[in-house]
Design a protein around this motif. Sequence first.
Motif, PDB file in Angstrom:
ATOM      1  N   THR A   1       1.380  -0.042  -2.101  1.00  0.00           N
ATOM      2  CA  THR A   1       0.154   0.444  -2.747  1.00  0.00           C
ATOM      3  C   THR A   1      -1.105  -0.116  -2.091  1.00  0.00           C
ATOM      4  O   THR A   1      -2.194  -0.029  -2.658  1.00  0.00           O
ATOM      5  CB  THR A   1       0.150   0.059  -4.242  1.00  0.00           C
TER       6      THR A   1
ATOM      7  N   ALA B   1      -2.866   0.913   0.377  1.00  0.00           N
ATOM      8  CA  ALA B   1      -3.888   1.887   0.763  1.00  0.00           C
ATOM      9  C   ALA B   1      -4.895   2.097  -0.366  1.00  0.00           C
ATOM     10  O   ALA B   1      -6.114   2.099  -0.135  1.00  0.00           O
ATOM     11  CB  ALA B   1      -3.238   3.215   1.152  1.00  0.00           C
ATOM     12  N   GLN B   2      -4.391   2.258  -1.585  1.00  0.00           N
ATOM     13  CA  GLN B   2      -5.274   2.480  -2.724  1.00  0.00           C
ATOM     14  C   GLN B   2      -6.106   1.239  -3.025  1.00  0.00           C
ATOM     15  O   GLN B   2      -7.308   1.338  -3.318  1.00  0.00           O
ATOM     16  CB  GLN B   2      -4.447   2.863  -3.955  1.00  0.00           C
TER      17      GLN B   2
ATOM     18  N   ASP C   1      -3.004  -0.287  10.485  1.00  0.00           N
ATOM     19  CA  ASP C   1      -4.189   0.050   9.698  1.00  0.00           C
ATOM     20  C   ASP C   1      -5.506  -0.290  10.391  1.00  0.00           C
ATOM     21  O   ASP C   1      -6.576   0.078   9.899  1.00  0.00           O
ATOM     22  CB  ASP C   1      -4.155  -0.697   8.355  1.00  0.00           C
TER      23      ASP C   1
ATOM     24  N   ARG D   1      -4.549   7.607   7.205  1.00  0.00           N
ATOM     25  CA  ARG D   1      -4.429   8.759   6.305  1.00  0.00           C
ATOM     26  C   ARG D   1      -3.013   9.325   6.356  1.00  0.00           C
ATOM     27  O   ARG D   1      -2.420   9.647   5.317  1.00  0.00           O
ATOM     28  CB  ARG D   1      -5.449   9.829   6.688  1.00  0.00           C
TER      29      ARG D   1
ATOM     30  N   ASP E   1      -0.283   7.781   7.165  1.00  0.00           N
ATOM     31  CA  ASP E   1       0.636   6.816   6.575  1.00  0.00           C
ATOM     32  C   ASP E   1       0.506   6.791   5.054  1.00  0.00           C
ATOM     33  O   ASP E   1       1.502   6.860   4.319  1.00  0.00           O
ATOM     34  CB  ASP E   1       0.353   5.433   7.160  1.00  0.00           C
ATOM     35  N   SER E   2      -0.718   6.693   4.568  1.00  0.00           N
ATOM     36  CA  SER E   2      -0.926   6.566   3.126  1.00  0.00           C
ATOM     37  C   SER E   2      -0.568   7.837   2.372  1.00  0.00           C
ATOM     38  O   SER E   2      -0.200   7.789   1.189  1.00  0.00           O
ATOM     39  CB  SER E   2      -2.377   6.171   2.825  1.00  0.00           C
ATOM     40  N   SER E   3      -0.668   8.989   3.034  1.00  0.00           N
ATOM     41  CA  SER E   3      -0.309  10.248   2.381  1.00  0.00           C
ATOM     42  C   SER E   3       1.168  10.584   2.550  1.00  0.00           C
ATOM     43  O   SER E   3       1.612  11.673   2.156  1.00  0.00           O
ATOM     44  CB  SER E   3      -1.175  11.398   2.899  1.00  0.00           C
TER      45      SER E   3
END
Length: 432
Positions: free
Chosen positions: A82, A84-85, A107, A392, A394-396
């Motif tokens: 979590t 990224a958030q 990142d 983006r 990776d996080s999506s």
Amino acid sequence: MKLSVRCAGLTALAALLATACAPQTSSNSSSGKDEKTGTLRVWLFQEVGNAPKEKVVDSVVAGFEKAHKGTKVEVEYIPVETRAQRVKAAFNDPGSAPDVMEYGNTDTAGYVKDGGLLDVTEEFGDWSEAKDTDPTAKQSVTVDGRLYGAPFYVGVRALYYRTDVFEELGLSVPRTMDELASTARKIRAAKPELYGLVVGGAYTYGAMPFVWANGGELASGKGGSYASGIDSPEARKGIKAYTSLFGDDNCPAAKCAGMGGNDTVSAFAAGKAGMAIGGDFSHTAVEAGKVKGKYAVVPLPGVKSGSIAPAFAGGNNIGVLKSTSHRTLAVRLMEQLASKETQSELFDAMGFLPTFTDVRTRAAAKEPFVKPFVRTLSGGTRFVPASPAWARIDSSLVLPTMFQEVVSGKKDVTTASEDAAKKMNDAFGSAG
């Protein structure tokens, strides 16, 4: 086994820090402040079996606070999944942001583009230990020639296998990916209570060696301009090889499709699998599990006999957020968390491979478990596209979604990879 690479004890280090001259500062902190006392907030990643990491960090914090009167350090361990958030929220709200944080080397470009990381080029250049940093590790904190943190550890993955299971069933260590798959199915057939090779649909960097070994690539290009390669014939061959491991004859999709890397390592450590793809950083968790004394590690085999599948050149960095109001202190703490002393302690505690070449050489000489991972590094590694778009992507969860769509039967390899490539290209285009 403790390494004989200590630079100085924490007490001596604290005294040194207390009397050291302040590092150079610049005006690139968005807060415009450089307070010399107060509370520093730190975010570090939560590991499988995190207690040894916490013990090392607690010692660093104690030494730092002793050396800097009027300063308190608060450490929070956040889930990797979590991050990224959490980080996005921190960039948008400096009041809730940490001063120092651990972040994945994939990142870096995205965080720099977002304006979240502090440029520490001058401080890194003045840091006496920095001269021994592995060039590849240094590159992981570099964007357009400027440095935005300090390398924390490097990590690669290899094949963990149960020596007792292999001996009982008369199995040989796989030398090719085809042998890996057939061996996994033999284990599952003989011992249906075990996964043969535990795999995860959300385990991107456990899956990518299959793609790379078959000649596929994530993307091609440079300088921020990239095009996805995940839908190439070679990449599709690798996707098919990996997703074929999800089934009742090895790792049932109903249980394995949602697994991430930590899940697969935990399953192996708990004695629920004959083989797993785990990192050097997984060693401590495995040693603490039921398989202690009953496993070994070899490089993950490639397509050809005796070859090594390219591994993701992973690892983490420590950086200072641009919003910090304690610039000088935050940079000092970054350097202390990423120092030779701390990296050496973290190797002892967690098995993290040091980013300093001299410390890593001594670690490999002292600890046999490091050797398969050093061989993997020497065999050739791969990295993600050096584009801010990767954060983006990776996080999506573009790649995990692709694997899970194939595993679940919702899409075939061609359709799933085409859809993933489109999402990747949209991200690359928006970043350009």
